[in-house]
Design a protein around this motif. Structure first.
Motif, short mmCIF file in Angstrom:
data_model
loop_
_atom_site.label_atom_id
_atom_site.label_comp_id
_atom_site.label_asym_id
_atom_site.label_seq_id
_atom_site.Cartn_x
_atom_site.Cartn_y
_atom_site.Cartn_z
N ARG A 5 0.85 -1.18 0.00
CA ARG A 5 0.00 0.00 0.00
C ARG A 5 0.89 1.24 0.00
O ARG A 5 1.79 1.40 0.85
N ILE A 6 0.63 2.13 -0.95
CA ILE A 6 1.44 3.32 -1.16
C ILE A 6 0.56 4.55 -0.95
O ILE A 6 -0.55 4.63 -1.48
N LEU A 7 1.08 5.51 -0.19
CA LEU A 7 0.38 6.76 0.07
C LEU A 7 1.16 7.90 -0.57
O LEU A 7 2.35 8.09 -0.29
N SER A 8 0.49 8.66 -1.42
CA SER A 8 1.09 9.84 -2.04
C SER A 8 0.51 11.08 -1.35
O SER A 8 -0.71 11.23 -1.24
N VAL A 9 1.40 11.95 -0.90
CA VAL A 9 1.01 13.19 -0.22
C VAL A 9 1.47 14.35 -1.10
O VAL A 9 2.67 14.55 -1.31
#
Length: 552
Positions: A5-9
């Motif tokens: 799971r990858i989170l882009s901010v």
């Protein structure tokens, strides 16, 4: 194994938010950050009030001021923004140990196995967004199985599809055809989508295994495509990612190249895209907590005798040498003071650092007493390991360390501790035959001495002092004048040696050499002055006599 799971901010207003944190309240005035492009200034970042006023990023500054008369602006500082993004990278480490910076305005986090610590994925995004808002920074997040999909969701989810005004757009058709176009569901044939279609826009979280469905309603620009490719796809009616994923790959590759297919595969997870974590820079610091406050110079020197060897040991373990060292003193009244030294060469020996710190102890104000002393190497450089050497080489190296090399470096460091390292310079030879360009001035602490034989031998003598050519009143003749006037005084010629002809660098347009070829003469006046005169034969400027320098 859990799904990755990858989170882009994404920080869409990073430049404006950084400056507003420092400027404070602007009393409700809209704010914009401007960027220099060489020809004009354009808008780089906007505050929410400026966006609500109709301004947009990329707009010329003159148009922005015309639309919003009360606009407050500042010029963009890319280096300060990069440092601010690095600070946000360290801040984001509380949510995941795997954080990567994506300049100029985004972060990428691998939150696999971390979301349950915050109550789930939605709670994690809500917490991160709220804490960023508390810091005065607007953050937009996207969470998916791949970095490409997370990047797309953070920037385009919930915004609808942005279209080009191509020829098949409904607002460019004739009035008589609009009723028929509406019956054909024109937005599925390449036209502009109605407002009702944007209500079901993709959420900012793509469930595990649902990446394709989450990306389908997003525009093709969410695949990180260049402007030409996105415009070409829009002209063909391929405006959404879902329109691309259903097309044959062969025709797409032939028309748009493999780059388009690679972006699609990266977003869908068919091609791996690693997230490289931000490596924290090594810190070389040591501290000493004292049982009772101290204030005498002898006590501080005794503490340094323990701190400096410990710091040098840390530097040697990493193969680094200190170029700048700071000594911080924390007083018992919760105040602090510090002193800093610079070294001419990177050093990891106590005997080279301790004497420089001792010279600065008089500037250290102990106040009511010092509780803690902290020593940090604020600037370091690699120190290359020495190769094994025999007795002859070792003896020669020891002589060099004890004599010329180390002594000069220590002298530069001692003088630099008093006047500053930038004030100590040395001259280096330069590859030019022009007298004023044959050498360059470089800081002694950041340059090596010129090798023996590096200075070329000039064809004629050179004066001790050089200045910009000064006009000499004399007859316009190539031969040295019997009398001439210079600096308001008349001079009589006693002797002259020359000429030495020097031609300008024809490949450069130097304003100082537009007078053409020069004939230099070593002239001695009746008063005993030895001057360096030249006769300019004239090119873009008129010919005449000039004085360029004076011998000792």
């Amino acid at each position: 194994m859990p799904t990755r799971r990858i989170l882009s901010v994404w920080f869409p207003r990073l430049g404006a938010d950084r400056l507003l944190r420092r400027l404070g309240d602007l009393h409700g005035a809209p704010f914009a950050v401007l960027e220099e492009t060489g020809q004009m200034q354009i808008v780089s970042a906007l505050c929410p009030l400026a966006s609500a006023a109709g301004l947009r990023v990329g707009q010329p500054a003159r148009d922005a001021h015309a639309m919003c008369a009360g606009l407050v602006t500042r010029v963009r500082n890319p280096h300060a923004e990069a440092a601010f993004l690095n600070a946000l990278t360290r801040w984001a480490g509380r949510y995941s140990p795997w954080v990567a910076a994506q300049p100029p305005d985004a972060l990428m986090l691998d939150v696999t196995g971390c979301t349950h610590l915050f109550g789930g994925e939605a709670a994690l995004i809500e917490t991160l967004t709220q804490e960023a808002a508390d810091l005065g920074v607007q953050a937009e997040c996207g969470l998916a199985d791949t970095p490409g999909a997370a990047w797309a969701l953070a920037r385009y989810a919930g915004r609808g599809v942005q279209h080009d005004r191509s020829g098949d757009a409904i607002d460019q058709e004739a009035r008589a055809t609009r009723s028929r176009a509406a019956k054909r569901r024109h937005w599925e044939r390449g036209g502009a989508a109605p407002a009702a279609q944007t209500k079901g826009a993709a959420p900012r979280i793509a469930a595990p295994g649902q990446t394709r469905q989450a990306l389908a309603p997003l525009p093709v620009t969410a695949l990180r495509l260049d402007g030409e490719t996105a415009a070409a796809l829009a002209r063909l009616g391929l405006r959404r990612i879902g329109d691309l994923t259903g097309q044959p790959r062969g025709p797409l590759a032939r028309r748009f190249g493999k780059g388009l297919l690679m972006r699609i595969d990266q977003a869908l997870g068919a091609v791996p895209e690693p997230v490289s974590p931000h490596a924290a820079p090594p810190r070389f610091a040591t501290r000493l907590s004292l049982p009772d406050p101290i204030g005498l110079r002898e006590d501080v020197e005794a503490a340094l005798a323990r701190l400096v060897p410990r710091l040098c040991e840390m530097l040697r373990e990493k193969g680094q040498g200190a170029r700048a060292v700071r000594l911080e003193a924390y007083r018992c009244d919760d105040t602090a003071t510090w002193v800093q030294i610079g070294l001419a060469r990177p050093a990891d020996q106590s005997e080279r650092i301790a004497p420089l710190l001792a010279m600065k102890l008089d500037d250290l104000d102990a106040g009511p007493g010092i509780d803690i002393l902290r020593l940090e190497a604020t600037q370091t450089e690699p120190v290359h390991k020495t190769r094994p050497a025999g007795h002859l080489d070792a003896g020669r190296a020891a002589q060099q360390r004890a004599g010329r090399d180390t002594a000069l470096e220590d002298l530069i460091g001692r003088i630099g501790a008093r006047v500053g390292l930038d004030a100590i310079t040395r001259r280096h030879p330069a590859s030019s035959h022009i007298p004023e360009k044959c050498s360059s001035v470089q800081p002694a602490a950041w340059s090596q001495p010129a090798a023996s034989g590096a200075w070329p031998t000039p064809p004629g003598p050179r004066p001790l002092l050089l200045w910009r050519p000064e006009l000499v009143t004399a007859p316009e003749s190539p031969r040295p004048p019997a009398t001439f006037r210079w600096r308001g005084q008349d001079h009589a010629l006693a002797g002259a040696t020359g000429p030495e002809r020097i031609a300008p660098e024809w490949w450069l347009d130097d304003p100082e050499w537009r007078s053409g070829v020069r004939d230099y003469w070593d002239v001695v006046t009746a008063g005993g002055a030895r001057l360096w005169l030249f006769y300019a034969h004239g090119a873009a400027l008129s010919p005449g006599w000039f004085c360029h320098g004076q011998f000792a």
